[in-house]
Design a protein around this motif. Structure first.
Motif, short mmCIF file in Angstrom:
data_model
loop_
_atom_site.label_atom_id
_atom_site.label_comp_id
_atom_site.label_asym_id
_atom_site.label_seq_id
_atom_site.Cartn_x
_atom_site.Cartn_y
_atom_site.Cartn_z
N GLU A 8 21.45 97.90 14.12
CA GLU A 8 22.27 96.93 14.84
C GLU A 8 21.33 95.96 15.53
O GLU A 8 20.38 96.36 16.20
CB GLU A 8 23.16 97.61 15.89
CG GLU A 8 24.25 98.52 15.33
CD GLU A 8 25.37 97.78 14.62
OE1 GLU A 8 25.51 96.55 14.84
OE2 GLU A 8 26.10 98.43 13.85
N TYR A 16 27.68 98.51 24.67
CA TYR A 16 26.99 99.61 24.00
C TYR A 16 26.78 99.31 22.53
O TYR A 16 27.51 98.50 21.94
CB TYR A 16 27.68 100.96 24.21
CG TYR A 16 28.96 101.22 23.43
CD1 TYR A 16 28.94 101.46 22.05
CD2 TYR A 16 30.18 101.29 24.08
CE1 TYR A 16 30.10 101.72 21.35
CE2 TYR A 16 31.34 101.57 23.38
CZ TYR A 16 31.29 101.78 22.01
OH TYR A 16 32.45 102.05 21.33
N PHE B 28 32.00 94.73 25.54
CA PHE B 28 32.00 94.78 24.08
C PHE B 28 31.15 95.92 23.56
O PHE B 28 30.15 96.31 24.16
CB PHE B 28 31.50 93.45 23.51
CG PHE B 28 32.43 92.31 23.75
CD1 PHE B 28 33.39 91.97 22.81
CD2 PHE B 28 32.38 91.60 24.95
CE1 PHE B 28 34.28 90.94 23.06
CE2 PHE B 28 33.26 90.56 25.19
CZ PHE B 28 34.22 90.23 24.25
N ALA B 29 31.60 96.44 22.40
CA ALA B 29 30.83 97.45 21.66
C ALA B 29 30.35 96.81 20.37
O ALA B 29 31.05 95.98 19.78
CB ALA B 29 31.71 98.64 21.36
N GLN B 30 29.16 97.21 19.94
CA GLN B 30 28.67 96.77 18.64
C GLN B 30 28.49 97.99 17.75
O GLN B 30 27.61 98.82 18.00
CB GLN B 30 27.36 95.99 18.77
CG GLN B 30 26.93 95.38 17.44
CD GLN B 30 25.89 94.29 17.60
OE1 GLN B 30 25.94 93.52 18.55
NE2 GLN B 30 24.97 94.22 16.65
N VAL B 31 29.35 98.07 16.75
CA VAL B 31 29.38 99.24 15.86
C VAL B 31 29.55 98.75 14.43
O VAL B 31 30.39 97.89 14.18
CB VAL B 31 30.56 100.18 16.22
CG1 VAL B 31 30.54 101.42 15.36
CG2 VAL B 31 30.54 100.54 17.70
N GLY B 33 27.91 96.79 12.64
CA GLY B 33 27.68 95.36 12.48
C GLY B 33 28.75 94.47 13.06
O GLY B 33 28.71 93.25 12.90
N GLU B 34 29.72 95.07 13.73
CA GLU B 34 30.80 94.27 14.31
C GLU B 34 30.81 94.43 15.82
O GLU B 34 30.57 95.52 16.34
CB GLU B 34 32.16 94.71 13.74
CG GLU B 34 32.33 94.39 12.28
CD GLU B 34 33.72 94.75 11.77
OE1 GLU B 34 34.58 95.13 12.60
OE2 GLU B 34 33.94 94.66 10.56
N ARG B 35 31.10 93.32 16.50
CA ARG B 35 31.19 93.33 17.96
C ARG B 35 32.66 93.19 18.33
O ARG B 35 33.33 92.26 17.90
CB ARG B 35 30.37 92.15 18.51
CG ARG B 35 30.29 92.06 20.03
CD ARG B 35 29.30 90.96 20.39
NE ARG B 35 29.24 90.72 21.82
CZ ARG B 35 30.00 89.82 22.45
NH1 ARG B 35 30.87 89.09 21.78
NH2 ARG B 35 29.89 89.65 23.76
N ARG B 36 33.16 94.16 19.10
CA ARG B 36 34.58 94.14 19.47
C ARG B 36 34.73 94.50 20.93
O ARG B 36 33.86 95.14 21.53
CB ARG B 36 35.37 95.14 18.61
CG ARG B 36 34.86 96.56 18.74
CD ARG B 36 35.90 97.60 18.42
NE ARG B 36 35.35 98.95 18.49
CZ ARG B 36 35.20 99.63 19.65
NH1 ARG B 36 35.56 99.07 20.79
NH2 ARG B 36 34.68 100.84 19.66
#
Lengths: 171, 106
Positions: A8, A16, B28-31, B33-36
């Motif tokens: 990432e 996070y 926001f979370a980045q999981v 490859g997506e940030r939501r």
């Protein structure tokens, strides 16, 4: 040989980062993080583990580390048990060039009857505008299989930048 | 000194204000490859984490602050030696100053 499992790249403020894909294909994993900056001074990057895709936020993390500060003042070791995450840094900074780089090796994560173990090395240009080195280890005291990890700060600071990569060590 | 309950209430107010639904910038979370934006459960956990972290900082933050403020041990030993030779109290004054600047919570 290192096999990249997941990565990432953070370029927008994020609370996070999660890396998944840990399976029994590998016994040992390596997490690297570099160019990590946080939004608030004197905050820490922390690590939690995922079991079956669900993050474990309970007080099942022990860790200890030594801090070597460029003031030549080796600080007292930090050690604590029954925490809700493993601390990977100590008081990051937000000034020019103040950031965190480091790595964590993860062991025993795929054996459901054992705890998960970590060793870590971190290099920081801290809020004191001095270099700082940290080395230590942590244990996730749950007898479970881990399939991922989460990196975060607990006190509300965001990750502003960072490159996070998860590798498996070829058996 | 704030109680954990008081710090939890303060964290709740602060994090509620962050929600985009309330006009904030969001968390926001980045999981994968997506940030939501956080789910409600994640916002709830963020309140717990922040309150516990703030409580720990309130109770124990002075320890780290003192460690960073104390001179290196070798310099302190040198101060103690020269205080003995010269009849001064530089080491005592240094320790007292660090403690005063970073007080233990009452």
């Amino acid at each position: 040989m290192l096999i990249k499992i997941n990565q990432e790249i953070v370029s927008s403020s994020t609370s996070y980062v999660e890396l998944t894909g840990m399976t029994n294909a590998y016994d040992v994993y390596l997490l690297t993080f570099n160019n990590v900056t946080l939004s608030v001074d004197e905050r820490d990057l922390r690590l939690r583990f995922l079991e079956s895709g669900t993050v474990n936020e309970t007080a099942n993390y022990d860790y200890a580390y030594n801090v070597m500060d460029a003031s030549s003042n080796s600080e007292d070791p930090v050690g604590t048990s029954n925490q809700t995450s493993i601390d990977l840094t100590l008081n990051t900074g937000t000034g020019t060039s103040e950031m965190v780089n480091g790595f964590v090796y993860i062991f025993m994560s795929q054996i459901s009857s054992q705890f998960t173990y970590t060793t870590m090395e971190t290099s920081i240009y801290a809020h004191t505008a001095r270099g700082r080195g940290i080395h230590g280890g942590g244990v996730f005291t749950q007898q479970s299989t881990v399939n991922g990890l989460r990196l975060l700060n607990l006190s509300g600071a965001n990750i502003l930048t960072g490159s996070f990569k998860l590798y498996g060590l070829k058996k | 000194m704030a109680t954990l309950e008081e710090l939890t209430a303060a964290a709740q107010t602060e994090i509620d204000a962050l929600k985009t639904a309330n006009g904030g910038d969001g968390m926001f979370a980045q999981v994968n490859g997506e940030r939501r934006e956080f789910t409600e459960d994640e916002y709830d956990q963020a309140v717990i984490d922040k309150a516990n972290s703030d409580f720990d900082l309130q109770e124990n933050g002075y320890k780290q602050a003192r460690q960073e403020a104390y001179l290196p041990i070798a310099e302190q030993l040198d101060m103690i030696y020269w205080d003995g030779v010269n009849g001064t109290s530089l080491w005592d004054e240094h320790i007292a100053e660090v403690k005063e600047d970073n007080p233990k919570p009452e």
